[in-house]
Design a protein around this motif. Structure first.
Motif, PDB file in Angstrom:
ATOM      1  N   ASN A 127      -3.322   3.472  -5.581  1.00  0.00           N
ATOM      2  CA  ASN A 127      -4.580   3.984  -6.118  1.00  0.00           C
ATOM      3  C   ASN A 127      -4.606   5.485  -6.376  1.00  0.00           C
ATOM      4  O   ASN A 127      -5.495   5.965  -7.054  1.00  0.00           O
ATOM      5  CB  ASN A 127      -5.758   3.571  -5.233  1.00  0.00           C
ATOM      6  CG  ASN A 127      -5.549   3.940  -3.786  1.00  0.00           C
ATOM      7  OD1 ASN A 127      -4.616   4.636  -3.439  1.00  0.00           O
ATOM      8  ND2 ASN A 127      -6.424   3.452  -2.943  1.00  0.00           N
ATOM      9  N   ASP A 128      -3.670   6.256  -5.864  1.00  0.00           N
ATOM     10  CA  ASP A 128      -3.661   7.698  -6.109  1.00  0.00           C
ATOM     11  C   ASP A 128      -2.820   8.083  -7.321  1.00  0.00           C
ATOM     12  O   ASP A 128      -2.707   9.261  -7.649  1.00  0.00           O
ATOM     13  CB  ASP A 128      -3.132   8.450  -4.876  1.00  0.00           C
ATOM     14  CG  ASP A 128      -4.117   8.390  -3.714  1.00  0.00           C
ATOM     15  OD1 ASP A 128      -5.315   8.170  -3.978  1.00  0.00           O
ATOM     16  OD2 ASP A 128      -3.684   8.559  -2.558  1.00  0.00           O
TER      17      ASP A 128
ATOM     18  N   LYS B  57       0.853  -1.183   0.000  1.00  0.00           N
ATOM     19  CA  LYS B  57       0.000   0.000   0.000  1.00  0.00           C
ATOM     20  C   LYS B  57       0.892   1.238   0.000  1.00  0.00           C
ATOM     21  O   LYS B  57       1.683   1.440   0.914  1.00  0.00           O
ATOM     22  CB  LYS B  57      -0.889  -0.034   1.249  1.00  0.00           C
ATOM     23  CG  LYS B  57      -2.126   0.775   1.114  1.00  0.00           C
ATOM     24  CD  LYS B  57      -3.088   0.074   0.188  1.00  0.00           C
ATOM     25  CE  LYS B  57      -4.450   0.690   0.280  1.00  0.00           C
ATOM     26  NZ  LYS B  57      -5.224   0.401  -0.904  1.00  0.00           N
ATOM     27  N   GLU B  58       0.799   2.001  -1.057  1.00  0.00           N
ATOM     28  CA  GLU B  58       1.453   3.294  -1.221  1.00  0.00           C
ATOM     29  C   GLU B  58       2.971   3.250  -1.350  1.00  0.00           C
ATOM     30  O   GLU B  58       3.634   4.268  -1.213  1.00  0.00           O
ATOM     31  CB  GLU B  58       1.025   4.254  -0.116  1.00  0.00           C
ATOM     32  CG  GLU B  58      -0.482   4.418  -0.086  1.00  0.00           C
ATOM     33  CD  GLU B  58      -0.939   5.656   0.636  1.00  0.00           C
ATOM     34  OE1 GLU B  58      -0.099   6.439   1.063  1.00  0.00           O
ATOM     35  OE2 GLU B  58      -2.163   5.820   0.740  1.00  0.00           O
TER      36      GLU B  58
ATOM     37  N   ARG C  20      -3.323  -1.204  -9.167  1.00  0.00           N
ATOM     38  CA  ARG C  20      -4.477  -0.319  -8.943  1.00  0.00           C
ATOM     39  C   ARG C  20      -4.871  -0.280  -7.469  1.00  0.00           C
ATOM     40  O   ARG C  20      -5.155   0.781  -6.917  1.00  0.00           O
ATOM     41  CB  ARG C  20      -5.662  -0.790  -9.780  1.00  0.00           C
ATOM     42  CG  ARG C  20      -6.080   0.162 -10.843  1.00  0.00           C
ATOM     43  CD  ARG C  20      -7.420  -0.184 -11.480  1.00  0.00           C
ATOM     44  NE  ARG C  20      -7.806  -1.574 -11.422  1.00  0.00           N
ATOM     45  CZ  ARG C  20      -7.731  -2.423 -12.446  1.00  0.00           C
ATOM     46  NH1 ARG C  20      -7.271  -2.030 -13.589  1.00  0.00           N
ATOM     47  NH2 ARG C  20      -8.121  -3.666 -12.313  1.00  0.00           N
ATOM     48  N   ASP C  21      -4.895  -1.440  -6.824  1.00  0.00           N
ATOM     49  CA  ASP C  21      -5.323  -1.501  -5.430  1.00  0.00           C
ATOM     50  C   ASP C  21      -4.319  -0.864  -4.476  1.00  0.00           C
ATOM     51  O   ASP C  21      -4.706  -0.252  -3.481  1.00  0.00           O
ATOM     52  CB  ASP C  21      -5.563  -2.953  -5.008  1.00  0.00           C
ATOM     53  CG  ASP C  21      -6.787  -3.564  -5.674  1.00  0.00           C
ATOM     54  OD1 ASP C  21      -7.580  -2.807  -6.284  1.00  0.00           O
ATOM     55  OD2 ASP C  21      -6.932  -4.796  -5.599  1.00  0.00           O
ATOM     56  N   ASN C  22      -3.039  -1.031  -4.745  1.00  0.00           N
ATOM     57  CA  ASN C  22      -2.019  -0.561  -3.811  1.00  0.00           C
ATOM     58  C   ASN C  22      -1.498   0.839  -4.108  1.00  0.00           C
ATOM     59  O   ASN C  22      -1.000   1.513  -3.220  1.00  0.00           O
ATOM     60  CB  ASN C  22      -0.851  -1.543  -3.772  1.00  0.00           C
ATOM     61  CG  ASN C  22      -1.237  -2.833  -3.100  1.00  0.00           C
ATOM     62  OD1 ASN C  22      -1.582  -2.857  -1.928  1.00  0.00           O
ATOM     63  ND2 ASN C  22      -1.236  -3.918  -3.855  1.00  0.00           N
TER      64      ASN C  22
ATOM     65  N   ASP D 126      -2.273  -5.715 -13.001  1.00  0.00           N
ATOM     66  CA  ASP D 126      -3.054  -4.488 -13.120  1.00  0.00           C
ATOM     67  C   ASP D 126      -3.901  -4.237 -11.875  1.00  0.00           C
ATOM     68  O   ASP D 126      -3.954  -3.129 -11.356  1.00  0.00           O
ATOM     69  CB  ASP D 126      -3.916  -4.487 -14.375  1.00  0.00           C
ATOM     70  CG  ASP D 126      -4.808  -5.707 -14.508  1.00  0.00           C
ATOM     71  OD1 ASP D 126      -4.504  -6.751 -13.902  1.00  0.00           O
ATOM     72  OD2 ASP D 126      -5.815  -5.620 -15.229  1.00  0.00           O
ATOM     73  N   GLN D 127      -4.516  -5.278 -11.360  1.00  0.00           N
ATOM     74  CA  GLN D 127      -5.319  -5.154 -10.146  1.00  0.00           C
ATOM     75  C   GLN D 127      -4.442  -4.851  -8.931  1.00  0.00           C
ATOM     76  O   GLN D 127      -4.802  -4.024  -8.086  1.00  0.00           O
ATOM     77  CB  GLN D 127      -6.124  -6.442  -9.915  1.00  0.00           C
ATOM     78  CG  GLN D 127      -7.131  -6.337  -8.816  1.00  0.00           C
ATOM     79  CD  GLN D 127      -8.257  -5.378  -9.156  1.00  0.00           C
ATOM     80  OE1 GLN D 127      -8.717  -5.331 -10.278  1.00  0.00           O
ATOM     81  NE2 GLN D 127      -8.683  -4.602  -8.188  1.00  0.00           N
TER      82      GLN D 127
END
Length: 168
Positions: free
Chosen positions: A147-148, A71-72, A143-145, A139-140
């Protein structure tokens, strides 16, 4: 990227080849050289060669690189050197995929429809390529991790990674 991932990526190709071989044996079509020239050679050129070319292209691009995506942030591991990029350092992610992959279609026209890659561009003009050989759903995951980050999807008929000058 493991040997298992390589086999899994080439599994569809193996099924198609086996299907055609069994079909030709069942129909007793393999009798002369003309059959090979007019039927089997075009099938190889249309179905097998493009997949092998893309797979080798992706393998050469991905063989020495691995990724940890959280995440991020993203970790890029090259030759035991771990680079860390936070979400604020990522300019954009560009996905290159066929029209069927872009639509997330269950059907495909060619075996290479399942191949795609993402180019991650950083604000310092560095970039990295993440191929589908790392994961079927990259891709998923991105996109999920991340997301900004701006995500661009580019439709391409033949999603091959262009040659890059090494060291740049």
């Amino acid at each position: 990227m493991t040997f298992y991932r390589q086999i899994k990526a080439l599994l569809r190709l193996s099924f198609v080849i086996c299907f055609f071989i069994l079909l030709f044996i069942y129909l007793d079509l393999v009798q002369d050289l003309k059959f090979y020239l007019y039927v089997i050679l075009p099938l190889i050129l249309i179905f097998v060669a493009p997949v092998l070319i893309i797979h080798i292209n992706y393998y050469l691009e991905s063989r020495k690189v691995s990724y940890e995506i959280y995440k991020e942030k993203i970790y890029i591991i090259v030759n035991d050197k771990k680079l860390t990029y936070h979400i604020g350092e990522i300019k954009e992610i560009i996905f290159y995929m066929t029209a069927n992959k872009l639509k997330d279609s269950a059907s495909s026209n060619f075996l290479y429809d399942y191949y795609y890659y993402a180019k991650i561009i950083f604000f310092n003009n560095d970039e990295t390529i993440v191929t589908c050989l790392h994961s079927d759903n990259i891709d998923q995951i991105l996109r999920d991790n991340l997301n900004d980050v701006d995500i661009v999807k580019i439709k391409t008929f033949y999603p091959i990674i262009p040659l890059r000058r090494r060291g740049s």
